[in-house]
Design an enzyme around this catalytic site. Structure first.
Site, PDB file in Angstrom:
ATOM      1  N   HIS A 269       0.818  -1.217   0.000  1.00  0.00           N
ATOM      2  CA  HIS A 269       0.000   0.000   0.000  1.00  0.00           C
ATOM      3  C   HIS A 269       0.852   1.267   0.000  1.00  0.00           C
ATOM      4  O   HIS A 269       0.506   2.251   0.665  1.00  0.00           O
ATOM      5  CB  HIS A 269      -0.936   0.008   1.226  1.00  0.00           C
ATOM      6  N   ASP A 329      -0.857  -4.925   6.007  1.00  0.00           N
ATOM      7  CA  ASP A 329      -1.856  -5.791   5.371  1.00  0.00           C
ATOM      8  C   ASP A 329      -1.553  -5.981   3.885  1.00  0.00           C
ATOM      9  O   ASP A 329      -0.879  -5.166   3.266  1.00  0.00           O
ATOM     10  CB  ASP A 329      -3.250  -5.167   5.531  1.00  0.00           C
ATOM     11  N   GLU A 330      -2.077  -7.069   3.358  1.00  0.00           N
ATOM     12  CA  GLU A 330      -2.150  -7.304   1.911  1.00  0.00           C
ATOM     13  C   GLU A 330      -0.823  -7.077   1.182  1.00  0.00           C
ATOM     14  O   GLU A 330      -0.783  -6.406   0.153  1.00  0.00           O
ATOM     15  CB  GLU A 330      -3.232  -6.409   1.287  1.00  0.00           C
ATOM     16  N   VAL A 331       0.253  -7.641   1.691  1.00  0.00           N
ATOM     17  CA  VAL A 331       1.533  -7.495   0.996  1.00  0.00           C
ATOM     18  C   VAL A 331       1.593  -8.537  -0.129  1.00  0.00           C
ATOM     19  O   VAL A 331       1.458  -9.731   0.121  1.00  0.00           O
ATOM     20  CB  VAL A 331       2.713  -7.698   1.965  1.00  0.00           C
TER      21      VAL A 331
END
Ligand code: NAG
Ligand code: NAG
Ligand code: NAG
Ligand code: NAG
Length: 532
Positions: A269, A329-331
């Site tokens: 992100h 998050d969400e790597v």
């Protein structure tokens, strides 16, 4: 509009004392969130706005130098009577003897605290009994919550006279962390919009603004150390939060007993960070469709960590709260996987092709950097899931809806505090009354020991910004977030849906009266609000 003359007649006013307020399913005043204990008597006091005072009690340890309370006294006078002032000529009938003088005496057991924190005492007790309303609190934070409750007790009877019934209230929150997440990266939110959100949060006794300030799409935070981050990474030069803006948000929040926790989400992100900080992001290879594409923060370069050290040193000074949210998050691993330098580094470290180990390597370094600034960290659940070694006290925020109770069990079993958000993603909208679903959540409904349950410190309603900007933030947030507010403040057994519907409908009208464009729950109208 002039008051009709008959309002001056003391006899009529006396008669008003027997007027019942509008009947309702709950029967009590529209208190939201519902206090721990409420007793309302039939004895109604008619208030005279010109003879109404909120003062420090004689034995209060915090005196007039407590600007936080002085401001709150002014604010709550406005909330209680402001509507009256807009719609009526300044009342000339105030000498009429039938209106009671009411002194709200606020007694604090301690000095005026500087900033709220996770263990702030927000308890208070309130006794309204002519000629005094006595609000007692150990800390200024409880006094703020009590003033909100007091203001919610005042209603206008059917003749428009401000009225409060003699009452006794004891109150304290069920969970200490009650947050709203706003996202100022997908869309920039003007400071004014953030301040209105803080107002509404105070009306609902929320106490944490989780400021997801930057993300892939834009970097509006203006850093003093690295000004190029927002120079290059914001949507435009006017879509930034200057140091002054940030200070203003923090101070406005503090005045309302609200903590501001910034989130600087890494290593994923972070597309917008790369625009102003050369070599921070991982160059992706083997992606013929995209030239110059970049992935998550490059974890193999020493320059990455010297940058992060300086950056978070600044953040730790700008934001007074003990906690910084580090995201995590969400790597996505495909870009790291494509990069030969990363492959080489992983081989040297013995990580093989296990990118979780690489992510943990990055996370451990970042957590150390935060610890060196004397702050504590909050992370999204993935950081726990990949097996990162977390410092004791690191708070894990659970957001994935799938089997979230199991996740909360596991994290608390490992001894880490949890913030629950999974059932409260308010950016997901649907037809109908989705506030009911949020309301029916029982946060402690996961299999665990009492000790584990104590580690659930609260929750947050999240309003991600892909489809939200200043035009629709407020109605999308309120009163839907109010349901979460009551769930986190009120006792476990406060679950009556019809009672909640009735109080929330009226609470929503109150928010509208106070200038918050909260959307309706369902059909109907607001009293005292002809225009809505
Ligand atoms: C407040 O007092 C009025 C007047 O006695 C009474 O009709 C009303 O029911 C009371 N409200 C509550 C919530 O008890
Ligand atoms: C203030 O404290 C004194 C001494 O402790 C006590 O006698 C008095 O009743 C208190 N006054 C109020 C208004 O609580
Ligand atoms: C990066 O830092 C480590 C540890 O301080 C050191 O061993 C290594 O040589 C450095 N790498 C480069 C490229 O400077
Ligand atoms: C962190 O706290 C310790 C102990 O309170 C103090 O000695 C140290 O100076 C602090 N460090 C920073 C960076 O504030």
């Amino acid at each position: 509009m002039e008051r009709p003359l008959w309002m001056l007649c003391p006899l009529l006013l006396l008669a008003l004392g027997t007027q019942a307020p509008t009947a309702s399913a709950w029967g009590g005043p529209p208190l939201w969130p519902l206090p721990v204990s409420v007793q309302v008597s039939l004895s109604a006091l008619h208030l005279d706005p010109g003879n109404f005072y909120i003062r420090h009690g004689p034995n209060s340890t915090a005196g007039p130098s407590c600007s936080l309370l002085q401001e709150a006294f002014r604010r709550y006078y406005e909330y209680i009577f402001g509507f009256h002032k807009w719609h009526h000529h300044p009342a000339k009938f105030q000498d009429g003897t039938q209106l009671q003088q009411l002194l709200v005496s606020v007694v604090l057991e301690s000095e005026c605290d500087a900033f709220p924190s996770l263990d702030s005492d927000e308890s208070y007790s309130l006794i309204v009994k002519e000629p005094l309303a006595l609000l007692k609190a150990n800390k200024v934070w409880g006094a703020l919550r009590g003033l909100e409750t007091f203001s919610q007790l005042v209603y206008q009877d059917s003749y428009g006279t401000f009225t409060i019934n003699e009452s006794t209230i004891t109150d304290y929150p069920r969970f200490p962390h009650r947050g709203i997440l706003i996202d100022t990266s997908r869309h920039y939110l003007p400071v004014k919009t953030i301040l209105r959100t803080l107002d509404a949060m105070a009306f609902n006794k929320f106490n944490v603004l989780h400021w997801h300030i930057v993300d892939d799409q834009s970097f509006p935070y203006q850093s003093v150390t690295f000004p190029q981050l927002s120079d290059k990474g914001s949507y435009s030069f006017s879509h930034v939060y200057t140091p002054n803006d940030v200070r203003m948000v923090i101070e406005y929040a503090r005045m309302r007993g609200i903590r501001v926790i910034p989130e600087f989400d890494t290593p994923g992100h972070t597309q917008s960070w790369g625009k102003g900080q050369k070599d921070l992001l991982t160059p992706c290879h083997k992606d013929p469709t995209q030239q110059n594409s970049f992935g998550p923060i490059n974890p193999v370069l020493n320059t990455t960590y010297s940058f992060l050290t300086k950056f978070f040193k600044e953040i730790s000074k700008v934001f007074p709260d003990k906690y910084v949210h580090l995201g995590g998050d969400e790597v996505e691993y495909w870009c790291w996987a494509s990069n030969p330098d990363i492959e080489k580094f992983m081989k040297e470290k013995g990580f093989g092709r296990d990118f979780k180990q690489l992510e943990c390597f990055y996370t451990h370094k970042l957590l150390d950097i935060i610890a060196s600034t004397n702050k504590s960290s909050i992370v999204w659940q993935e950081v726990f899931d990949i097996g990162a070694k977390l410092q004791p006290g690191t708070v894990v925020q659970v957001w994935k809806e799938d089997m979230y109770n199991k996740e909360v069990s596991q994290i608390t079993d490992a001894g880490f505090p949890v913030i629950l958000s999974a059932p409260w993603y308010l950016d997901v909208i649907s037809y109908g009354q989705d506030w009911r679903t949020y309301y029916q959540v029982e946060p402690l409904n996961f299999p665990a020991s009492q000790q584990q349950k104590n580690l659930l410190i609260g929750g947050e309603a999240c309003l991600w910004g892909e489809y939200v900007d200043a035009t629709n933030l407020t109605p999308r947030l309120w009163p839907r977030a109010s349901a979460v507010g009551e769930r986190l403040w009120s006792q476990k057994n406060v679950r009556s849906m019809s009672g909640a519907y009735d109080r929330l409908t009226r609470h929503r009208c109150r928010m509208v009266r106070r200038g918050i464009a909260a959307e309706p729950l369902f059909t109907g109208y607001c009293e005292n609000e002809n225009k809505i």
